[in-house]
Design an enzyme around this catalytic site. Structure first.
Site, PDB file in Angstrom:
ATOM      1  N   GLU A 200      18.295  89.083  54.870  1.00 42.05           N
ATOM      2  CA  GLU A 200      18.426  87.707  55.350  1.00 42.05           C
ATOM      3  C   GLU A 200      17.354  86.760  54.819  1.00 42.05           C
ATOM      4  O   GLU A 200      17.611  85.580  54.625  1.00 42.05           O
ATOM      5  CB  GLU A 200      18.514  87.633  56.876  1.00 42.05           C
ATOM      6  CG  GLU A 200      17.386  88.256  57.640  1.00 42.05           C
ATOM      7  CD  GLU A 200      17.654  88.155  59.147  1.00 42.05           C
ATOM      8  OE1 GLU A 200      18.005  87.065  59.605  1.00 42.05           O
ATOM      9  OE2 GLU A 200      17.507  89.169  59.849  1.00 42.05           O
ATOM     10  N   SER A 254      17.556  81.852  66.859  1.00 38.64           N
ATOM     11  CA  SER A 254      17.319  82.316  68.228  1.00 38.64           C
ATOM     12  C   SER A 254      15.832  82.614  68.376  1.00 38.64           C
ATOM     13  O   SER A 254      15.199  82.290  69.363  1.00 38.64           O
ATOM     14  CB  SER A 254      18.102  83.585  68.512  1.00 38.64           C
ATOM     15  OG  SER A 254      19.412  83.466  68.065  1.00 38.64           O
ATOM     16  N   SER A 257      11.263  82.812  62.251  1.00 31.23           N
ATOM     17  CA  SER A 257      10.587  83.538  61.181  1.00 31.23           C
ATOM     18  C   SER A 257       9.824  82.539  60.336  1.00 31.23           C
ATOM     19  O   SER A 257      10.320  81.444  60.070  1.00 31.23           O
ATOM     20  CB  SER A 257      11.588  84.242  60.271  1.00 31.23           C
ATOM     21  OG  SER A 257      11.935  85.477  60.818  1.00 31.23           O
ATOM     22  N   ARG A 269       6.843  87.387  54.490  1.00 30.89           N
ATOM     23  CA  ARG A 269       7.053  86.950  55.860  1.00 30.89           C
ATOM     24  C   ARG A 269       5.680  86.939  56.517  1.00 30.89           C
ATOM     25  O   ARG A 269       5.015  87.968  56.601  1.00 30.89           O
ATOM     26  CB  ARG A 269       7.967  87.924  56.591  1.00 30.89           C
ATOM     27  CG  ARG A 269       8.284  87.506  57.997  1.00 30.89           C
ATOM     28  CD  ARG A 269       9.294  88.463  58.619  1.00 30.89           C
ATOM     29  NE  ARG A 269       9.755  87.985  59.904  1.00 30.89           N
ATOM     30  CZ  ARG A 269       9.094  88.143  61.040  1.00 30.89           C
ATOM     31  NH1 ARG A 269       7.937  88.753  61.034  1.00 30.89           N
ATOM     32  NH2 ARG A 269       9.576  87.671  62.181  1.00 30.89           N
TER      33      ARG A 269
END
Lengths: 432, 773
Positions: A200, A254, A257, A269
């Site tokens: 993703e 929701s 990141s 990340r």
């Protein structure tokens, strides 16, 4: 006291806040790539940074090779998140009469169904205003459509695919998001469909870079707010993201990141937080009994969070000069709700507003700290939490500017939550 | 952000006071008559009152008889007089805001000798009670900045209180991991979680900076929690949270990814979205689950921000405070978890035993600047302090109603500043105590029982030491009760006063004895034993001098060890001494284990003496009065002096058991000098120096020694340290690493301990150590 970790070593913490992850991208595995000079390069050159020049000098030979190698229609990209499913669909507009003859019936019906409606069932919605017109991809011209529906309707979606014999089209369905894993088995058993699962974060970044490069139907995809606190003077202005790196990308779904992007293939990340859109909406449901995100935002727009929150001036009577804190700053979110009288005097709208402000400020604060730690001064906020949510965008813009003394700039993108789906869609074009 | 306290029953506080509360005043507002320099910290729910007072208590003083002109042969070497002494003490009392008016009335009625005109006030509630305080006490309220007070207080406890800091580990044998005091406390990050969160970087005593904060704090937990669960009290919300299951409310990674998260190397139980599952209108959620989810959300968020700030400022220690943390294992646990998770172990979440008092301490220090408390060393008074968690509802809920009312903390001003022994190899890792009884359950049970069993004897001894006092028995009984209660508390909560050790048990006993005016129960015993030993000194020296070098060295060491058998602290010995006062030096030698000893580096020691150059200067920590110091230590000292080694003889500043005190050592040395020309000339030429340790403990903490001693050690280039006795060389310092040669010797007079070390009672420890390069 019951142990916090209920057996099985269930670790509790914000997932979204998982350890920093280095993601220096390996080249896309060869199984996903035709060749190093394949469709990816085509997509890049045909849909390059200068849309107006596109398609000019494509040779006949290359068109032929494109035809052989490009995937069969329909072209979809799917991003199945925790709350929402995002679907992008490429509608070819250059279909020849001959081709239309050959087009199988259910392919045609899918195309007609998707393009002639703006709502699907009771929950599916096509964001018509986001539609990208006249794109050229793999030698085909067409429009890109943006559709969303709640993740809990996923089984119905798969059912529909099964009923429409989607599998007979022999297309590949590229999907990303957690749901690509969660629903993989259902796609296979109910829909006889094999998903191509994609990472993703890869998809997100590809999507962002691509959409920004093609622009928004001649307008800028990227924008920022000037004078964000002043409703009179506040202006949404285009921002040129031509040299995007380095960039802090904050995706608010929701959960949240946060990625530091150094180049097309080099990103990591940084962190994340579990206090995201899901938290805002979840808390609003509990506090106000609302049932949709739109309803929650509508309430928030009418509420007054200062009745709920304890401000610096509520404690110090004004600014807290010792620390340079302005009186208007929130000292304690929901802090006034410690008092029974105040709990009884606030409205649902006030509570919705306070929830929104709390979550937004917190994201701004974490993003700002990440930007400082990574030494990056451009922060791009994306994700569906920002959809129709000007309050949060303006607050983020203001908070970032204020607390960084003008060092950091908050940027936004028109296609908010769709970049993962776009990235998945782009991967489809890369696959032989 | 910066507000503290915060139990926000905004109005009603002062008006709904329960005036019928009767205070047990002599136990709470102690020494109030002489109080001065008041400070008060009023939080949302708790008030912390601080005052400086003088304590008058009895001390036993020794004085040489005046020999001039008279030719009277005294039985005793010196006389003992009991005198009144005045020392300074800091008192801190914490109570619920509802008691404020009652307390103020009480203070007004009992405040006699104060010249105080102002009271320093801090805390979020200070303004609310300003008028009440001014009216009741007739003092002018001077408001002080909350954060400045907090940090001043924090620096003060970090510097002065051993084992102030601890890490919290729920799942280990000991939940509280107390930290060694680091000589340099700066820089650190203080994260105060009141209704909001303040993150402050502290760089020096006076330099600190608010580097950030968050509005998601204790007020959010409380306010939002109250809305969600209709539960009004903070403590109740925490209790709900500790019962709940957050997975019913939070959206986890596995909820998003299905069962496939393992393949991605993700932990499925991580929270993807807090309250993500409650985004539905048609489901009810349990209060417990929502409270738990909220607790995780807030703790994780604070932990994450704290780590981001720590990273940006390159700090590795974060102290957490504020009412969200205060005495709540639940929040200490979630915060610790979060810090470990987000920092991957690079940052440590630390907590403070006296966290609740920081504001009051700081405000007090602001007000007491003319007395400059920072220039003194302070010691926690175990007798007058309630101990960690005394008010926690999570522990001992039975006692809660009583103990949560008042919590106390007292610090004694020490006469002399204390510093590290300059010869410590690494002050930042030095741990005085050999066994951590918080950790070692077996040892803890043994020693607690041992101290319980010895209590009768101590009480008896205390009464016997004051034959002329009419209330000695009554006071001794009070002492028994107090110390017994402390021992019971420690059975339940071994962490109450920091790491539990034999030393802390001994020190607590001394503090309790002092509390009831038994300053030196052994003064008469010591006097008598010193008298007997002095008489024997010439003959002991004579017999030593008749020996050849090698024989003499062994006899000297045996003498030191034999002297060490005379220890009233050890029950096995005190039994013998009680029943057979004539138990002599020679008999003691008989009792000693034959070589090879349990720990035996005697050969290396002798070789060192034979082959090496004389030591420049030896520092000797003496142990017992009587035979030990006079017939054991002095002949040894005399030998060292004869070799050309200077000697610094360090004795306790105050009494502890039958340990020789500095003032006793002065007289004893004078008497010995009169008999022995070697000692006499060494004294005169300052080759023999007597110093005090700054301590009144039967054990020895080399990180808290008298500054004068430390200076002298440096000045004289001390290259040998001799530590004798079970308390100083075994219970403490057995593993202490020094920069120079050291000799640790003791006789194990406790069969359990001997057994543990693999020997028998009266086994000998002779540990000669040379620092590795």
């Amino acid at each position: 006291m019951e142990p916090l970790q209920n057996g099985g070593g269930s670790a509790e913490a914000a997932a979204a806040g998982g350890p920093e992850e280095k993601r220096r991208r390996e080249p896309v595995p060869s199984r996903l790539r035709r060749s190093s000079s394949g469709a990816r390069a085509e997509a890049d050159s045909t849909a390059g940074p200068h849309p107006r020049e596109r398609g000019g000098s494509v040779s006949r030979q290359r068109l032929d090779s494109l035809r052989k190698s490009r995937p069969l229609f329909p072209w979809f990209g799917l991003d199945i998140g925790g709350t929402l499913v995002k679907l992008v669909y490429f509608e070819p507009k250059d279909i020849t009469a001959e081709e239309e003859e050959e087009e199988v019936e259910n392919l045609k019906s899918i195309r007609k169904y998707l393009t002639s409606n703006v709502a699907y069932g009771s929950t599916g919605i096509r964001d018509v205003h986001l539609e990208l017109k006249d794109l050229t991809l793999c030698g085909r011209k067409g429009n890109l459509h943006f559709i969303r529906f709640p993740t809990h309707d996923m089984p119905a979606f798969i059912q529909m695919g099964s009923e429409k014999h989607f599998s007979s089209l022999h297309t590949t369905l590229c999907a990303t998001g957690g749901g690509a894993y969660k629903f993989e088995q259902d796609f296979r058993t109910m829909g006889d469909l094999q998903l191509c699962k994609l990472d993703e974060l890869d998809c997100l970044i590809k999507g962002v870079l691509y959409i920004d490069s093609v622009g928004f139907n001649g307008h800028s995809e990227c924008y920022y707010f000037e004078n964000p606190t002043d409703s009179e003077k506040c202006q949404k202005l285009p921002f040129n993201l031509e040299n995007p790196y380095p960039l802090l990308l904050v995706n608010i779904g929701s959960g949240v990141s946060i990625l530091a992007v150094y180049s097309k293939d080099n990103y990591k990340r940084v962190t994340g937080t579990s206090l995201g859109g899901g938290t805002f909406f979840g808390l609003c449901c509990l506090l106000t009994g609302c049932s949709t995100f739109e309803e929650a935002l509508e309430m928030a727009s009418c509420g007054d969070s200062t009745k709920v929150d304890k401000l610096v001036r509520d404690i110090y009577g004004g600014d807290y000069e010792r620390f340079g804190l302005p009186g208007w700053a929130v000292a304690s979110s929901f802090g006034n709700m410690m008092s029974k009288e105040k709990r009884e005097s606030v409205s649902k709208e006030d509570l919705a507003r306070a929830t929104l402000i709390t979550i937004t400020n917190n994201i701004g604060s974490i993003a700002r700290m990440c930007a400082l730690n990574e030494n990056i001064n451009r922060v791009v906020f994306v994700g569906n939490f920002l959809r129709i949510n000007t309050i949060s965008m303006r607050l983020l813009a203001y908070a970032l500017d204020y607390w960084s003394k003008g060092q950091l700039k908050a940027l936004f993108l028109e296609h908010e939550g769709y970049f993962g789906a776009v990235g998945a869609f782009l991967e489809l074009l890369n696959i032989a | 952000m910066a507000e503290r306290g915060g139990r926000g029953t905004s109005s009603g506080g002062a008006s709904s006071l329960d005036k019928s509360i009767t205070l047990p005043p002599d136990e709470i507002f102690r020494n109030l008559e002489n109080a001065k320099s008041f400070a008060i910290d009023i939080g949302g729910s708790l008030t912390k009152l601080a005052y400086y007072s003088t304590v008058q208590h009895k001390v036993a003083r020794v004085r040489s008889f005046d020999y001039s002109g008279k030719d009277i042969e005294h039985e005793s070497p010196y006389e003992i007089t009991v005198q009144e002494e005045i020392t300074a003490r800091l008192h801190f009392i914490k109570f619920e805001n509802t008691y404020i008016e009652t307390c103020l009335d009480f203070i007004k009625d009992h405040l006699v000798n104060t010249e105080t005109k102002v009271i320093k006030a801090t805390g979020g509630g200070a303004y609310k009670f300003k008028d009440l305080i001014e009216k009741k006490l007739g003092l002018k309220v001077n408001k002080e900045d909350v954060m400045t007070c907090l940090i001043k207080g924090c620096n003060f406890v970090l510097k002065n209180i051993p084992h102030e800091v601890f890490a919290y580990q729920k799942d280990s044998e000991t939940e509280f991991r107390f930290q060694t005091n680091h000589p340099n406390i700066f820089p650190y990050l203080l994260v105060n979680i009141g209704s909001g969160v303040s993150i402050v970087k502290v760089e020096t005593e006076d330099k600190f900076e608010w580097i950030g904060g968050s509005s998601i704090g204790g007020g959010t937990f409380w306010g939002l929690g109250a809305l969600l669960t209709k539960t009004k009290k903070f403590d109740e919300l925490l209790q709900l949270a500790s019962k709940g299951k957050h997975t019913n409310v939070d959206m986890l990674v596995k909820d998003v990814y299905g069962g496939a998260y393992q393949t991605l190397g993700l932990s499925g139980n991580l929270i993807a979205s807090s309250f993500g599952k409650s985004a539905t209108a048609d489901k009810e959620f349990s209060k417990d689950d929502m409270a738990k989810s909220l607790l995780h959300m807030i703790s994780n968020d604070i932990g994450q921000l704290a780590c981001l700030y720590a990273k940006l400022h390159n700090l590795h220690k974060i102290y957490f405070g504020g009412f969200f943390i205060r005495g709540h294992p639940v929040t200490m646990r979630t915060i610790t978890y979060s810090i470990n998770f987000f920092s991957k172990g690079e940052v440590q979440a630390l907590f403070l035993r006296h966290e609740g008092y920081l504001g009051a301490i700081g405000a007090f220090l602001k007000g007491a600047e003319q007395d400059n408390p920072n220039q003194y060393s302070w010691g926690e008074n175990y007798a007058g302090s309630s101990g960690l968690m005394s008010t926690s509802p999570d522990l001992s809920p039975m006692q809660r109603a009583r103990s949560s009312t008042f919590d106390m903390f007292e610090m004694d001003r020490l006469e002399r500043p204390l510093v590290n022994l300059p010869l410590l190899k690494d002050p930042s890792t030095y741990i005085p105590d050999t066994v951590d009884l918080t950790d070692d359950t077996m040892a803890r049970k043994y020693w607690l029982t041992c101290f319980e069993e010895a209590l009768d004897g101590v009480v008896k001894r205390a009464i016997a030491s004051q034959p002329d006092s009419i209330d000695a028995a009554e006071r001794a009984e009070k002492f028994r009760q107090k110390y017994w209660n402390k021992l019971q508390t420690l059975r339940q909560q071994p962490f109450a006063y920091g790491t539990l050790t034999v030393r802390s048990l001994l020190d607590t006993r001394e503090h309790c004895l002092n509390e009831f005016n038994f300053p030196d129960p052994y003064s008469k015993v010591k006097q008598k034993e010193n008298g007997i030993a002095l008489k024997c000194f010439p003959s002991v020296i004579e017999s030593l001098d008749s020996l050849g070098w090698e024989e003499r060295q062994f006899a000297l060491v045996k003498g030191l060890l034999a002297g060490n058998v005379f220890d009233w602290g050890a029950k096995a010995v005190s039994d013998v001494l009680d029943s057979d006062p004539q138990f002599g030096f020679e008999e003691a030698k008989e009792k000693l284990q034959e070589r090879p000893w349990l720990e035996d580096s005697y050969n290396e020691w002798i070789q060192r003496l034979k082959e090496g150059p004389p030591h420049k200067c030896a520092l000797i920590f003496a142990d017992n009065s009587g035979i030990d110091i006079i017939l054991g230590v002095f002949p040894f000292v005399r030998e060292l002096l004869s070799r050309g080694t200077e000697v610094i003889l360090a004795c306790n500043s105050g009494p502890a058991l039958n340990d020789v005190t500095y003032s006793e050592s002065l007289i004893v040395t004078e008497r010995i000098a009169a008999m022995d020309p070697i000692i006499q000339s060494a004294l005169k030429e300052e080759r023999l120096l007597l110093v005090q340790t700054g301590s009144s403990s039967p054990c020895l903490d080399l990180s808290r020694l008298d500054k004068g001693l430390a200076l002298l050690v440096r000045e004289r280039k001390t290259d040998l340290v001799i530590i004798e006795g079970m308390g100083r060389a075994i219970h403490t310092n057995y593993y202490a690493a020094l920069k120079c040669e050291s000799l640790k010797l003791a006789v194990i007079k406790n069969s359990w301990l001997a057994d543990r070390l693999g020997g028998k009672i009266f086994s000998v420890i002779f540990k000669y150590e040379v620092p590795s390069e």
